[in-house]
Design a protein around this motif. Structure first.
Motif, PDB file in Angstrom:
ATOM      1  N   GLU A   1     -59.777 143.057  10.213  1.00  0.00           N
ATOM      2  CA  GLU A   1     -59.050 142.109  11.132  1.00  0.00           C
ATOM      3  C   GLU A   1     -58.078 141.251  10.531  1.00  0.00           C
ATOM      4  OE1 GLU A   1     -60.434 139.059  14.568  1.00  0.00           O
ATOM      5  OE2 GLU A   1     -61.818 140.366  13.190  1.00  0.00           O
ATOM      6  N   LEU A   2     -58.476 140.428   9.349  1.00  0.00           N
ATOM      7  CA  LEU A   2     -57.652 139.583   8.346  1.00  0.00           C
ATOM      8  C   LEU A   2     -56.630 140.188   8.038  1.00  0.00           C
ATOM      9  CD1 LEU A   2     -57.909 137.162   7.284  1.00  0.00           C
ATOM     10  CD2 LEU A   2     -59.568 138.224   5.191  1.00  0.00           C
ATOM     11  N   MET A   3     -56.102 140.907   7.418  1.00  0.00           N
ATOM     12  CA  MET A   3     -55.239 141.267   6.672  1.00  0.00           C
ATOM     13  C   MET A   3     -54.564 142.020   7.382  1.00  0.00           C
ATOM     14  SD  MET A   3     -56.067 142.149   3.367  1.00  0.00           S
ATOM     15  CE  MET A   3     -54.768 142.807   3.513  1.00  0.00           C
ATOM     16  N   ARG A   4     -54.397 141.544   8.739  1.00  0.00           N
ATOM     17  CA  ARG A   4     -53.419 141.602  10.267  1.00  0.00           C
ATOM     18  C   ARG A   4     -52.730 139.439   9.742  1.00  0.00           C
ATOM     19  NH1 ARG A   4     -52.486 145.790  12.780  1.00  0.00           N
ATOM     20  NH2 ARG A   4     -53.989 148.007  12.369  1.00  0.00           N
ATOM     21  N   ARG A   5     -53.820 139.053   9.713  1.00  0.00           N
ATOM     22  CA  ARG A   5     -53.498 137.715   9.311  1.00  0.00           C
ATOM     23  C   ARG A   5     -52.972 137.364   8.009  1.00  0.00           C
ATOM     24  NH1 ARG A   5     -57.338 135.098  13.366  1.00  0.00           N
ATOM     25  NH2 ARG A   5     -56.047 133.651  12.813  1.00  0.00           N
TER      26      ARG A   5
ATOM     27  N   VAL B   1     -61.411 132.454   5.837  1.00  0.00           N
ATOM     28  CA  VAL B   1     -59.851 132.757   5.568  1.00  0.00           C
ATOM     29  C   VAL B   1     -59.333 132.582   6.844  1.00  0.00           C
ATOM     30  CG1 VAL B   1     -57.752 133.708   5.591  1.00  0.00           C
ATOM     31  CG2 VAL B   1     -59.872 133.866   3.106  1.00  0.00           C
ATOM     32  N   LEU B   2     -58.659 131.270   8.220  1.00  0.00           N
ATOM     33  CA  LEU B   2     -58.282 132.116   9.372  1.00  0.00           C
ATOM     34  C   LEU B   2     -59.565 131.593   9.979  1.00  0.00           C
ATOM     35  CD1 LEU B   2     -55.527 133.597   9.099  1.00  0.00           C
ATOM     36  CD2 LEU B   2     -55.732 131.137   9.302  1.00  0.00           C
ATOM     37  N   GLY B   3     -61.183 131.381  10.238  1.00  0.00           N
ATOM     38  CA  GLY B   3     -62.190 131.511  10.379  1.00  0.00           C
ATOM     39  C   GLY B   3     -62.673 132.765   9.842  1.00  0.00           C
ATOM     40  N   MET B   4     -62.424 133.359   9.293  1.00  0.00           N
ATOM     41  CA  MET B   4     -63.219 134.807   8.857  1.00  0.00           C
ATOM     42  C   MET B   4     -63.762 134.963   7.756  1.00  0.00           C
ATOM     43  SD  MET B   4     -60.513 137.012  11.190  1.00  0.00           S
ATOM     44  CE  MET B   4     -58.888 136.712  10.573  1.00  0.00           C
ATOM     45  N   ASP B   5     -65.011 135.825   7.615  1.00  0.00           N
ATOM     46  CA  ASP B   5     -65.449 135.990   6.480  1.00  0.00           C
ATOM     47  C   ASP B   5     -64.440 137.354   6.074  1.00  0.00           C
ATOM     48  OD1 ASP B   5     -66.650 136.935   3.690  1.00  0.00           O
ATOM     49  OD2 ASP B   5     -69.049 136.704   5.202  1.00  0.00           O
ATOM     50  N   PRO B   6     -63.971 137.586   4.908  1.00  0.00           N
ATOM     51  CA  PRO B   6     -63.098 137.795   4.068  1.00  0.00           C
ATOM     52  C   PRO B   6     -63.649 139.610   4.339  1.00  0.00           C
ATOM     53  CG  PRO B   6     -62.294 136.447   3.343  1.00  0.00           C
ATOM     54  CD  PRO B   6     -63.334 136.098   3.778  1.00  0.00           C
TER      55      PRO B   6
END
Length: 336
Positions: free
Chosen positions: A102-106, A91-96
């Protein structure tokens, strides 16, 4: 508001994911208690199996399927709540499952039956709490607060206790809170569930606006197919954990054989011969209005109009597409 979409970049990249749940089997009978303790039995349930799909930044995609198809499981995997049994997710290049904080901020996640609002505090208190905990810069917070207050009509609600809000008001407040940190991707699970007509209209209008003007990528699930067709440009259908369809709503209609509707209004003294017309299947009669279903791949419009021209007392004829609910219900029945 500037469109921040980057259509050439993937927001979601799901590759061959499978999710298996294990369920303990119990008979509920007293005589089986000892056997269950000594030889416990598990049953494996595949919620997702070999699912692959991509969503580009700036897309508005509907994610649908019958109960148990795997929709909520997918959303939980994408947001890092669950980890797939196998396969890869970005998700947006990241592994959730690895970069969840970090992902939750985006991203933003909204489940229709849950709320993050403080129950015994005004809505604004919950908003300010998020600003503090998430370290949202003052300028970003103010811009987003002004936006959601105006577009979601939250002015009077900000100082109302959450427990005093109606369901529609709470949903709008939850969505407003969700957007305070400028998420690039939204996962919305049944966001219009239980809303009245006006609240639903406001919600749909707002989501379409932030998708178009801010380029926010939105993936939405709902059992209301009419809502999905109005909101999204793409529909992804699941069947028992498998990808069954991925395309536009128009493509879905074509796959299902071009179903259509003809609504005929007749005078009060008319009606003879209206029950059986070639190429038309009578679906409903209300007062002096007859509604028929037809398949334009089997019955040409010329033939239908010719059959209607032989009748007397016709005051109006309206042609329209079949409800998307019917199109998808036909698919669901074929999958059973």
């Amino acid at each position: 508001m500037e469109n921040m979409a980057a259509p050439d970049i993937l927001a979601l990249d799901i590759v061959d994911i499978t999710k298996i749940y294990s369920q303990w089997q119990r008979t509920g009978q007293v005589r089986d208690i000892l056997r269950n303790l000594i030889h416990p039995q598990k049953k494996e349930i595949k919620a997702l199996e070999g699912l692959s799909l991509q969503v580009r930044q700036g897309e508005f995609a509907a994610y649908a399927g019958a109960n148990g198809a795997g929709k909520s499981t997918t959303i939980k995997i994408l947001s890092g709540i669950l980890k797939p049994t196998s396969g890869s997710v970005r998700v947006l290049g990241m592994d959730p499952s690895v970069s969840r904080l970090e992902l939750m901020r985006r991203i933003g996640v909204l489940f229709g039956q849950r709320t993050e609002l403080w129950w015994d505090q005004p809505v604004l208190t919950s908003f300010e709490w998020k600003k503090s905990v998430w370290n949202i810069p003052d300028s970003v917070y103010k811009e987003n607060l002004d936006m959601v207050t105006e577009l979601l009509d939250l002015g009077e609600l900000l100082h109302t206790f959450s427990r005093e809000l109606s369901l529609g008001q709470r949903m709008k407040a939850d969505l407003g809170m969700l957007l305070l940190h400028s998420p690039q991707v939204l996962f919305l699970d049944e966001p219009t569930l239980g809303l009245d007509v006006l609240a639903k209209r406001d919600m749909i209008t707002f989501l379409k606006k932030i998708n178009k003007e801010r380029g926010v990528t939105i993936v939405v699930t709902s059992h209301d197919m009419d809502d999905l067709e109005e909101m999204a440009r793409r529909i992804i259908l699941l069947d028992h954990g498998h990808l069954a369809f991925d395309g536009s709503f128009e493509e879905l209609r074509r796959v299902q054989g071009g179903l259509g509707r003809v609504r005929v209004t007749v005078s009060e003294d008319a009606g003879a011969g209206m029950q059986e017309l070639p190429g038309l299947t009578l679906e409903e009669v209300k007062d002096n209005v007859y509604e028929y279903a037809y398949n334009h791949e089997k019955s040409s419009m010329q033939d239908i109009l010719k059959a209607l021209s032989c009748l007397s007392g016709i005051e109006d004829v309206e042609l329209k597409r079949a409800p998307i609910e019917e199109v998808i219900a036909k698919l669901y029945r074929s999958w059973k």
